[in-house]
Scaffold this motif. Structure first.
Motif, short mmCIF file in Angstrom:
data_model
loop_
_atom_site.label_atom_id
_atom_site.label_comp_id
_atom_site.label_asym_id
_atom_site.label_seq_id
_atom_site.Cartn_x
_atom_site.Cartn_y
_atom_site.Cartn_z
N GLU A 1 -28.28 35.96 16.18
CA GLU A 1 -27.34 36.98 15.72
C GLU A 1 -26.02 36.30 15.34
O GLU A 1 -25.66 35.29 15.93
CB GLU A 1 -27.10 37.97 16.86
CG GLU A 1 -26.49 39.27 16.44
CD GLU A 1 -26.24 40.18 17.65
OE1 GLU A 1 -25.33 41.00 17.56
OE2 GLU A 1 -26.95 40.04 18.66
N LEU A 2 -25.32 36.84 14.34
CA LEU A 2 -24.08 36.20 13.89
C LEU A 2 -22.86 37.08 14.13
O LEU A 2 -22.95 38.31 14.09
CB LEU A 2 -24.11 35.94 12.37
CG LEU A 2 -25.11 34.97 11.78
CD1 LEU A 2 -24.80 34.78 10.29
CD2 LEU A 2 -25.10 33.63 12.49
N CYS A 3 -21.73 36.41 14.35
CA CYS A 3 -20.44 37.04 14.08
C CYS A 3 -19.69 36.00 13.24
O CYS A 3 -20.08 34.84 13.21
CB CYS A 3 -19.69 37.40 15.36
SG CYS A 3 -19.30 36.01 16.41
N GLY B 1 -24.76 29.86 7.64
CA GLY B 1 -24.97 31.05 8.48
C GLY B 1 -26.36 31.62 8.30
O GLY B 1 -27.04 31.95 9.27
N PHE B 2 -26.80 31.67 7.05
CA PHE B 2 -28.14 32.17 6.76
C PHE B 2 -29.20 31.34 7.49
O PHE B 2 -30.12 31.87 8.11
CB PHE B 2 -28.39 32.13 5.24
CG PHE B 2 -29.79 32.46 4.85
CD1 PHE B 2 -30.16 33.77 4.58
CD2 PHE B 2 -30.75 31.47 4.76
CE1 PHE B 2 -31.46 34.09 4.23
CE2 PHE B 2 -32.07 31.77 4.42
CZ PHE B 2 -32.42 33.08 4.15
N ILE C 1 -30.43 32.95 -1.88
CA ILE C 1 -30.10 34.03 -0.93
C ILE C 1 -29.09 35.03 -1.51
O ILE C 1 -28.80 36.04 -0.89
CB ILE C 1 -29.60 33.47 0.42
CG1 ILE C 1 -28.24 32.77 0.29
CG2 ILE C 1 -30.63 32.55 1.04
CD1 ILE C 1 -27.64 32.36 1.63
N GLY C 2 -28.56 34.72 -2.70
CA GLY C 2 -27.72 35.70 -3.38
C GLY C 2 -26.23 35.63 -3.08
O GLY C 2 -25.50 36.57 -3.35
N THR C 3 -25.76 34.50 -2.55
CA THR C 3 -24.33 34.39 -2.24
C THR C 3 -23.57 33.54 -3.27
O THR C 3 -22.34 33.52 -3.26
CB THR C 3 -24.10 33.77 -0.84
OG1 THR C 3 -24.80 32.53 -0.76
CG2 THR C 3 -24.60 34.70 0.25
N LEU D 1 -20.07 32.09 13.12
CA LEU D 1 -20.01 31.34 11.86
C LEU D 1 -18.58 31.24 11.36
O LEU D 1 -17.90 32.26 11.21
CB LEU D 1 -20.87 32.06 10.81
CG LEU D 1 -20.75 31.59 9.36
CD1 LEU D 1 -21.26 30.16 9.19
CD2 LEU D 1 -21.50 32.54 8.42
N LEU D 2 -18.12 30.02 11.10
CA LEU D 2 -16.83 29.84 10.44
C LEU D 2 -17.07 30.04 8.95
O LEU D 2 -17.65 29.19 8.28
CB LEU D 2 -16.25 28.44 10.72
CG LEU D 2 -15.62 28.27 12.10
CD1 LEU D 2 -16.67 28.00 13.15
CD2 LEU D 2 -14.60 27.14 12.08
#
Ligand code: ATP
Ligand code: MG
Length: 382
Positions: free
Chosen positions: A197-199, A188-189, A325-327, A176-177
């Motif tokens: 899976e993320l990085c 990303g979510f 989502i709380g961001t 994810l950028l």
């Protein structure tokens, strides 16, 4: 008798041969999520249970955020032999509620002397007599008392919706950028929700962007990790690349060239991480670098797929998701991000790829990329 949590998950991904694999992943993610509230997590008869927690509300908050969880119910686990005691407990749980109710029963222990209709009838009658302010409505009740006869008896009324999706890591990995904005955490979510899976990669333009801007991005990554678990954030020094572009390339193309460098570096890091795709928070037409032509220009420089899950969403829809989502709150903090520092006055909205390629020959792209990667800091969050 004790309090536990019943965890329900989607059935769709649980069909067939992959079932044990998915279940094990999901159970492990729930274990990770509750590890510091001391929850004990176990699987039995196709259900996941959590017990021995120090703080039930916190435990529910965490478990409902694990991808793959459909709902969580706080429940009472008790011996099932004394049916009178089961009814009394059910009545006790219904006592604080008002309005209408019905009882649902499930009996997986087929040797239990009462069958499901009998359990519903008997327990319903008991509640009606002992909690006279409640009435029965079998079609559209305000509350459902669920009684399940398994190895023990489980009683539950409340149901907290989970985030749904698929267990993390069952569908590969993507990079994810992550900027400090509203869109990229949402993007990303959305991809992570499908079990990916993320990085993360963040481009940092110190000293044009502050230490606090970097902290903000790490906090966004941490908020995402509440859903996706522990992950790496690559913080890439980007100032030199921006300065060079600024000095050596036509002003109206600087943003796009910068974005192409972001993509190239992200792809390199993704390969290193074993990720198979990139994710951005772009949406058609939102800014000059997100016109159709501009998106084509950024796509051109990488070989792996770029997922842009916000592509067809209005800003207001993205904001709604961010709040959910709380961001949103963290994204709205005022610290500058690196894109705004070098923004040209008149960015090209109908860029030509041949112009960009030519402009980039003014730069030693490979050396710039090597240097940025060499200076990259890896931070683990979650
Ligand atoms: P966001 O709200 O996500 O910042 P935006 O509307 O500000 O998006 P841009 O600044 O054009 O749009 O960025 C588009 C996408 O490029 C972002 O969603 C993100 O994926 C990526 N991006 C932008 N800036 C950075 C950065 N400094 N580090 C990492 N990725 C970035
Ligand atoms: Mg941005």
């Amino acid at each position: 008798m004790r309090e536990i949590l019943l965890v329900r998950f989607g059935e769709v991904f649980l069909k067939g041969q992959n079932r044990p694999y998915f279940m094990k992943k999901l159970t492990n993610h729930i274990k990770d999520a509750v590890r510091d509230v001391q929850g004990r997590v176990w699987m039995s008869e196709g259900r996941i249970y959590v017990s021995d927690f120090t703080d039930m509300q916190e435990c529910i908050r965490r478990v409902t955020k694990v991808f793959g969880v459909h709902s969580v119910s706080p429940a009472i686990e008790m011996e099932k032999d004394d049916f009178e005691a089961v009814c009394a407990q059910a009545a006790k749980m219904m006592e604080p509620l008002t309005g209408t109710f019905k009882v649902l029963a499930r009996r997986s222990d087929k040797r239990y002397p009462l069958d499901s209709p009998a359990i519903m009838r008997e327990a319903g009658g008991y509640i009606l007599t002992h909690v006279p302010h409640l009435t029965v409505d079998v079609n559209n009740p305000d509350h459902v008392m669920m009684i399940e006869m398994r190895d023990h008896c489980y009683l539950s009324v409340e149901r907290v919706e989970g985030v749904q999706g698929m267990p993390m890591g069952t569908n590969g990995k993507a990079c994810l950028l992550l900027s400090g904005g509203i869109d990229s955490p949402v993007a990303g979510f959305m991809i992570a929700k499908r079990g990916v899976e993320l990085c993360c990669v963040h481009y940092h333009s110190f000293p044009y962007t502050s230490e606090r801007a970097r902290e903000k991005v790490l906090e966004l990554a941490r908020l995402l990790s509440e859903y996706c678990g522990r992950m790496k954030v690559y913080v890439v020094p980007f100032t030199e690349i921006q300065m060079q572009i600024h000095q050596k390339c036509p002003e109206n193309y600087t943003t796009l060239i910068m974005r192409r460098f972001m993509m190239r570096i992200a792809e390199r890091l993704a390969v290193q991480e074993g990720a198979q795709a990139l994710i951005t928070g772009e949406s058609i037409g939102q800014v000059a670098s997100q016109t159709m032509e501009a998106l084509g220009c950024t796509d051109e420089v990488v070989g792996m797929p770029i997922f842009r899950p916000c592509i067809g969403m209005d800003k207001s829809e993205i904001v709604d998701r961010a709040i959910k989502i709380g961001t949103f709150e963290t994204s709205s903090l005022p610290y500058e991000d690196c894109c705004t520092v070098f923004t040209p006055k008149h960015p090209a909205t109908h860029p030509r790829k041949d112009f960009i390629r030519k402009a980039e020959t003014n730069l030693d792209g490979d050396a710039l990329i090597e240097a940025a990667i060499a200076g990259t800091e890896v931070v683990e969050v979650g």
